[in-house]
Design a protein around this motif. Structure first.
Motif, PDB file in Angstrom:
ATOM      1  N   GLU A  14      17.961  92.764 -44.286  1.00 33.94           N
ATOM      2  CA  GLU A  14      18.423  91.504 -43.700  1.00 33.94           C
ATOM      3  C   GLU A  14      18.988  91.750 -42.308  1.00 33.94           C
ATOM      4  OE1 GLU A  14      21.164  90.245 -46.718  1.00 33.94           O
ATOM      5  OE2 GLU A  14      19.586  89.297 -47.918  1.00 33.94           O
ATOM      6  N   ASP A  15      19.695  92.884 -42.129  1.00 34.92           N
ATOM      7  CA  ASP A  15      20.228  93.228 -40.809  1.00 34.92           C
ATOM      8  C   ASP A  15      19.104  93.408 -39.794  1.00 34.92           C
ATOM      9  OD1 ASP A  15      22.897  93.171 -41.605  1.00 34.92           O
ATOM     10  OD2 ASP A  15      22.905  95.299 -42.143  1.00 34.92           O
ATOM     11  N   ARG A  18      17.880  90.325 -38.345  1.00 29.50           N
ATOM     12  CA  ARG A  18      18.825  89.727 -37.395  1.00 29.50           C
ATOM     13  C   ARG A  18      18.944  90.554 -36.124  1.00 29.50           C
ATOM     14  NH1 ARG A  18      22.000  89.024 -42.253  1.00 29.50           N
ATOM     15  NH2 ARG A  18      23.292  90.766 -41.602  1.00 29.50           N
TER      16      ARG A  18
END
Length: 114
Positions: A14-15, A18
């Motif tokens: 998920e990082d 982003r």
């Protein structure tokens, strides 16, 4: 007889989605990351892999790989720097070339040690 190394880039977090490089921080796979991880497992299920190593530390490869029988296939799952280390150590690619290489996610590749 050499040992074959199959390298699979660890999946997308998920990082990562982003734009954050989390390094050694804990994180969670994104939906796409879970799908890619499952695809890696399916691709390698019948691939004759004798072991799976998931540490990105050089000492793991130094301690685990020599004990495998010649001709074994070993799957290493790691980050892009792990792939770059294999490119330098096994393929002899110059570090300067690897530092400037694209850092984005890529499907794995195979190496031959010995």
């Amino acid at each position: 007889m050499p040992v074959d190394i199959v390298f699979g880039t660890r999946s997308i977090s998920e990082d990562n989605e982003r734009g954050i490089a989390a390094g050694r921080l804990p994180g969670r796979l994104s939906e796409q990351g879970r799908r890619l991880a499952a695809e890696l497992g399916e691709r390698r299920r019948e691939n004759g892999v004798a072991a799976v190593l998931s540490s990105d530390l050089a000492r793991a490869a130094e301690t685990e790989l020599p004990r495998f029988r010649p001709g074994a296939r070993v799957l290493i799952v790691g980050h892009a720097p792990t792939r770059r280390a294999l490119d330098q150590l096994i393929d002899g690619r110059p570090l300067e070339e690897l530092v400037d290489a694209d850092f984005g996610w890529r499907e794995g590749r195979e190496y031959r040690l010995g």
